[in-house]
Design a protein around this motif. Structure first.
Motif, short mmCIF file in Angstrom:
data_model
loop_
_atom_site.label_atom_id
_atom_site.label_comp_id
_atom_site.label_asym_id
_atom_site.label_seq_id
_atom_site.Cartn_x
_atom_site.Cartn_y
_atom_site.Cartn_z
N ARG A 1 15.40 8.76 -9.84
CA ARG A 1 14.13 9.23 -10.39
C ARG A 1 12.94 8.46 -9.87
O ARG A 1 11.82 8.94 -9.95
CB ARG A 1 14.16 9.17 -11.90
N LEU A 2 13.15 7.24 -9.37
CA LEU A 2 12.05 6.44 -8.85
C LEU A 2 12.55 5.50 -7.77
O LEU A 2 13.57 4.82 -7.97
CB LEU A 2 11.36 5.64 -9.96
N HIS A 3 11.85 5.49 -6.68
CA HIS A 3 12.06 4.51 -5.62
C HIS A 3 10.71 3.89 -5.35
O HIS A 3 9.68 4.56 -5.46
CB HIS A 3 12.60 5.18 -4.35
N VAL A 4 10.71 2.61 -4.99
CA VAL A 4 9.45 1.93 -4.72
C VAL A 4 9.53 1.27 -3.36
O VAL A 4 10.37 0.39 -3.14
CB VAL A 4 9.13 0.86 -5.81
N GLY A 5 8.67 1.70 -2.47
CA GLY A 5 8.56 1.07 -1.17
C GLY A 5 7.51 -0.02 -1.25
O GLY A 5 6.48 0.15 -1.92
N VAL A 6 7.75 -1.15 -0.61
CA VAL A 6 6.81 -2.27 -0.62
C VAL A 6 6.61 -2.73 0.82
O VAL A 6 7.58 -2.94 1.54
CB VAL A 6 7.33 -3.46 -1.46
N ARG A 7 5.34 -2.85 1.22
CA ARG A 7 5.04 -3.37 2.54
C ARG A 7 3.75 -4.17 2.49
O ARG A 7 2.98 -4.06 1.54
CB ARG A 7 4.94 -2.25 3.56
N ARG A 8 3.56 -4.97 3.50
CA ARG A 8 2.34 -5.79 3.59
C ARG A 8 1.36 -5.10 4.52
O ARG A 8 1.74 -4.57 5.56
CB ARG A 8 2.72 -7.17 4.13
N HIS A 9 0.10 -5.08 4.14
CA HIS A 9 -0.96 -4.55 4.99
C HIS A 9 -2.12 -5.54 4.92
O HIS A 9 -2.89 -5.51 3.96
CB HIS A 9 -1.39 -3.16 4.54
N GLY A 10 -2.20 -6.42 5.89
CA GLY A 10 -3.23 -7.46 5.85
C GLY A 10 -3.04 -8.34 4.63
O GLY A 10 -1.96 -8.86 4.39
N ALA A 11 -4.11 -8.46 3.84
CA ALA A 11 -4.06 -9.30 2.64
C ALA A 11 -3.51 -8.55 1.42
O ALA A 11 -3.44 -9.11 0.34
CB ALA A 11 -5.46 -9.82 2.32
#
Length: 122
Positions: free
Chosen positions: A13-23
């Protein structure tokens, strides 16, 4: 801080993508954010701040539903991020999700952007 996809496929029901973009840390919840799935977003939000990234951008463009528990997760992240000198920016909310923020008045305490690109440019 590239964590890929975080979440339980068995819940689906939920997936969470996490990435860095600059600060910024960009978190992309996909699916439904409710009392059954809230921890799947709470954990990466808190981890980002704990790891020194206090500017959190939540890309809501693929968030199909958010209840009061989900709203509380975002409010808690906002307090933690602000205490660390940052904040939570919400981007690309679908009308059904935006309505929850309008009804509760929570939109007034977040920085809300029409698009992810606008949030990252801010």
């Amino acid at each position: 801080m590239d964590r890929g996809m975080v979440g339980s496929a068995s819940r689906g029901r939920l997936h969470v993508g996490v990435r860095r973009h600059g600060a910024s840390a960009v978190l992309t919840p996909v699916g439904e954010l409710d009392h059954h799935t809230a921890e799947l977003l709470r954990e990466p939000l808190e981890s980002c701040v704990d790891e020194g990234c206090s500017r959190l951008v939540v890309d809501c463009s693929r968030l199909e539903f958010c209840d009061s528990t989900g709203l509380n997760v975002l409010l808690g992240a906002r307090l933690k991020a602000e205490a660390a000198g940052g904040g939570v920016h919400l981007a690309g909310m679908l009308p059904v999700v935006a309505r929850v923020f309008e009804i509760t008045g929570a939109e007034a305490v977040f920085t809300v952007h029409e698009t992810l690109e606008a949030a990252l440019a801010d």
